[in-house]
Structure formats: C-alpha cells, structure tokens
Design a protein around this motif. Structure first.
Motif, PDB file in Angstrom:
ATOM      1  N   ASN B 152      66.057  67.739  49.851  1.00 35.45           N
ATOM      2  CA  ASN B 152      65.451  68.166  51.111  1.00 35.45           C
ATOM      3  C   ASN B 152      66.466  68.282  52.247  1.00 35.45           C
ATOM      4  OD1 ASN B 152      62.948  68.329  50.025  1.00 35.45           O
ATOM      5  ND2 ASN B 152      62.215  66.379  50.828  1.00 35.45           N
ATOM      6  N   ALA B 153      67.762  68.131  51.921  1.00 37.82           N
ATOM      7  CA  ALA B 153      68.772  68.019  52.973  1.00 37.82           C
ATOM      8  C   ALA B 153      68.713  69.166  53.978  1.00 37.82           C
ATOM      9  CB  ALA B 153      70.155  67.944  52.350  1.00 37.82           C
ATOM     10  N   TYR B 154      68.472  70.376  53.521  1.00 37.21           N
ATOM     11  CA  TYR B 154      68.535  71.527  54.428  1.00 37.21           C
ATOM     12  C   TYR B 154      67.166  72.152  54.666  1.00 37.21           C
ATOM     13  CZ  TYR B 154      73.407  71.101  53.124  1.00 37.21           C
ATOM     14  OH  TYR B 154      74.679  70.618  52.889  1.00 37.21           O
ATOM     15  N   ILE B 155      66.119  71.500  54.193  1.00 35.45           N
ATOM     16  CA  ILE B 155      64.812  72.147  54.238  1.00 35.45           C
ATOM     17  C   ILE B 155      64.004  71.642  55.424  1.00 35.45           C
ATOM     18  CG2 ILE B 155      62.640  72.427  53.009  1.00 35.45           C
ATOM     19  CD1 ILE B 155      64.209  72.266  50.415  1.00 35.45           C
TER      20      ILE B 155
END
Lengths: 173, 225
Positions: B152-155
């Motif tokens: 989920n780092a960039y979401i």
C-alpha cells in the motif's frame, strides 16, 4: 537570522497537465494574496500558452554551430533532418519560461519530459528552489503516478501526495 | 568515419541476438539465457527487486481486477484470489530454504502463525510483521498487524471506496500458506485499523480458522501436556 528564516516561504504549488489544464492547486502559506480557484485555472491556461510561445522564441545563435555549418555546407540533395538526428548533434531543446520574478514572489516552472508543468510560487529569498521542485516531482512520481486509482491528466486527489507535500514543504521549514 | 560504422555494428549484434533467441522468445528470455527457472532455488541474495517495478505491476493487477469487479468486496476477493497460489508455493519454497534441521512443517497453529509473521514477512517485505494477536471474539480468530504494508506504500484510496484495502492481496498469500500447511481457513481478510494517527496505513489481517482446525489443536494440546 530569524528574520531571514521567515522570509523563506513556499506559497503555492500548481501542477498543469499536457493540455494546459490545472490538475493540482495547493496553498501552503496564506501570506500570498489568495487567488480564487477560477483565477488559478485562468493562470494555468495563460501560463501554458505563454510558455509554449516562449519555447518557439529561439534566437538562431542559440542553435549549435555544428548543425548550422553542416546544413549550410551540404548541398540541397542531402536531407537536413538526417544530420540533425545523428547521435551527439541534437540541439538542446527549447525550454520556455523557467523563472518569473517580481519584488514579492518568484514563480519557478519545472517541466517534465512528458510535458507536465510544476509551478512553484516562493518568496524571492527562497534558496534551492530547483531542489525543492525536484523533490516535489519525486513525490508526484511516487504517490500520484504509482496510485492505481489515479487517471492520468485528471485532477490529482491523492491523500498520500498531500501528506507528503505538507510534510516536506511545511514540516521541513 | 567511426560514427558511420557504429549503427552497422549494432545491427549485427542485434541480428545475432535475434538468431540465438528461441522462436517463442522476446522479453521472456534474459540476455544471459538464464531464466528464473534455471537458477538454484537457494539463491536468495540477488532475489530483491525494485520497489517501483512492483508498484507498477501491482497497479496493473488492481486495474485488471477492478475492470471485472462490480463491488469493493468483489475487488478484494479477486486480489485475494491472485495472492492465494503464491502463498501455496511460498510455503514449500521457504521451508525448503530453512536450514535442514529446522526445516519443519508447522503442525501447530502458533508455529504456523510465527512462520507467517516472521519467515514469510521477512522474505516478502524484508522485516517481520508488527504484531501477532489472538482475537478477543473467538479462539479461532488471529490477527497479524502491519503498520505500513509495502503493497500500500503508494496507494491512496479514493473516498468513495474507503473500505477497500489492497493488502487483500497479502491476505490471499497468508490464506494460501495456511491452507497449504493443512490449516484450513474460513477466510483471511485485510482491514484498516481504526483511530490510528501515527500509522495511517495500519492494516490488520484477520485469520479465521475452520472449527475442525481448532478442535484438532485442542486434541494435540491435550496429548502433549
């Protein structure tokens, strides 16, 4: 020293897409007289147009001498585009407006290779605007372009991008 | 002179490569002709890959699932399903890679959950998970917490789908591991932890085992003590 610190301010960030539409608009400091959202849209469109014109205003002396000499020395049977496309002889691309400065603020424009423009309004005393813009571009690449729910060229609504920007531009001050 | 020769040389190399590549080739075959299947299973040092390339691949997986999913829960189910086969295989691979003496198949719930919490997490994300707890509601429910899931780092989730957690993919991997080890699960789901300020992306993986697994665990416990 303290006064100097206060002078360094990042006011506003605008992101303009390829077509000249405003896709992101965020103020980080209220000391710049506020633009209405409609004004921001007009500003984005106008800047896009002026930037495009500025790109085409290129004095002939700015062209690299090698392409000029090869074009003039070869006869009209040769294809001038072939010499221009040979490796190492490509002319530096015209950049358009990079900085616009007034007594109260400075507008710095950073254009990516894909044509997206980042406009950063800062106080004229703000140093290292290039580094700030590069970091903003990095955040954009991470949290906007790597977000599966973002449609390219559409307005940016990404929570993590907002949070990253505030953390970088407000928290670091 | 030298410039004019360069393209010729380059095209020769290209032709050679084209001739050498198998007819079905293309991007599938690296220039060293060693595909991932030709490498030793125990080689782990060079197995790290770029976070950005994973992020882009994961974007495509999500959009692929989203195009076919009518609802948020269906989308999570599809992501879960795409992680499931990975978990089945990772169980085998990771046990194979353990040092020979400790390469034991987990036979108790706690050993299995420790395996997921530590070994699996370290293999996938380079660090162990942040917490492992027994649920208050039921003895068949366990929770593994990750403060900042890598997937989920960039979401950023849009507001209209706020219930969606793309770590459902990781939940699918966990489900595959549990099922493969013989601990049949009712479901493994990913949920956002509520009221978190320090870790806004905190995710809880809720593992629900089937009643027969708990029953067997009780018998095993009685037999050993």
């Amino acid at each position: 020293m303290l006064r100097k610190e206060q002078d360094r301010v990042v006011f506003t960030l605008l992101i303009i897409n390829k077509a000249g539409g405003l896709i992101y608009n965020r103020a980080f400091d209220s000391s710049l007289a506020g633009l209405s959202s409609n004004d921001s849209l007009i500003l984005a469109g106008t800047f896009h147009g002026v930037h495009a014109i500025a790109r085409n205003l290129c004095p002939p002396s700015a062209l690299p001498s090698s392409t000029l000499s090869s074009a003039s020395s070869t006869s009209f049977t040769s294809n001038p585009s072939a010499s221009a496309s040979a490796p190492g002889t490509r002319a530096t691309p015209a950049t358009g407006i990079q900085v616009l400065e007034t007594a109260r603020f400075r507008l710095t424009c950073f254009q990516t290779v894909t044509g997206t423009k980042f406009l950063l309004f800062t106080s004229p005393e703000q140093p290292n605007v290039d580094a700030i813009l590069r970091r903003v571009y990095e955040l954009y690449a991470d949290f906007v372009m790597k977000n599966p729910f973002y449609t390219t060229e559409m307005p940016v609504r990404c929570e993590k991008f907002d949070r990253g920007l505030v953390g970088f531009l407000v928290g670091a001050r | 002179m030298s410039i004019s020769q360069q393209p010729k040389a380059a095209s020769n190399v290209l032709q050679q490569q084209l001739q050498q590549a198998p007819p079905s080739g293309g991007l599938r075959y690296p220039s060293s002709k060693k595909t991932i299947y030709d490498r030793n299973l125990n080689r782990t040092r060079t197995s790290e890959l770029s976070r950005a390339s994973f992020a882009y691949l994961f974007i495509e997986m999500i959009s692929y699932a989203q195009k076919r999913a009518p609802s948020v829960s269906d989308l999570e189910k599809r992501l879960n399903a795409s992680g499931y086969p990975l978990g089945l295989k990772l169980l085998d691979l990771l046990i194979y890679r353990e040092p020979p003496r400790s390469a034991l198949r987990p036979t108790r719930i706690l050993a299995l959950l420790q395996f997921v919490h530590t070994t699996l997490w370290k293999h996938l994300f380079g660090r162990p998970a942040d917490a492992l707890e027994l649920s208050n509601n039921s003895p068949a429910e366990y929770m593994i917490t990750d403060n900042e899931p890598l997937v989920n780092a960039y979401i950023s989730i849009p507001k209209e789908m706020s219930q969606l957690n793309c770590a459902a993919y990781v939940a699918g991997i966990i489900e595959g591991v549990c099922d493969g080890a013989g601990f049949v699960t009712e479901s493994v789901t990913a949920h956002w932890a509520e009221g978190e300020d320090i870790w806004p992306g905190k995710t809880i993986f809720l593992i629900k085992f089937k009643p027969e697994v708990i029953e067997r665990e009780g018998i095993l416990k009685g037999g050993t003590s």
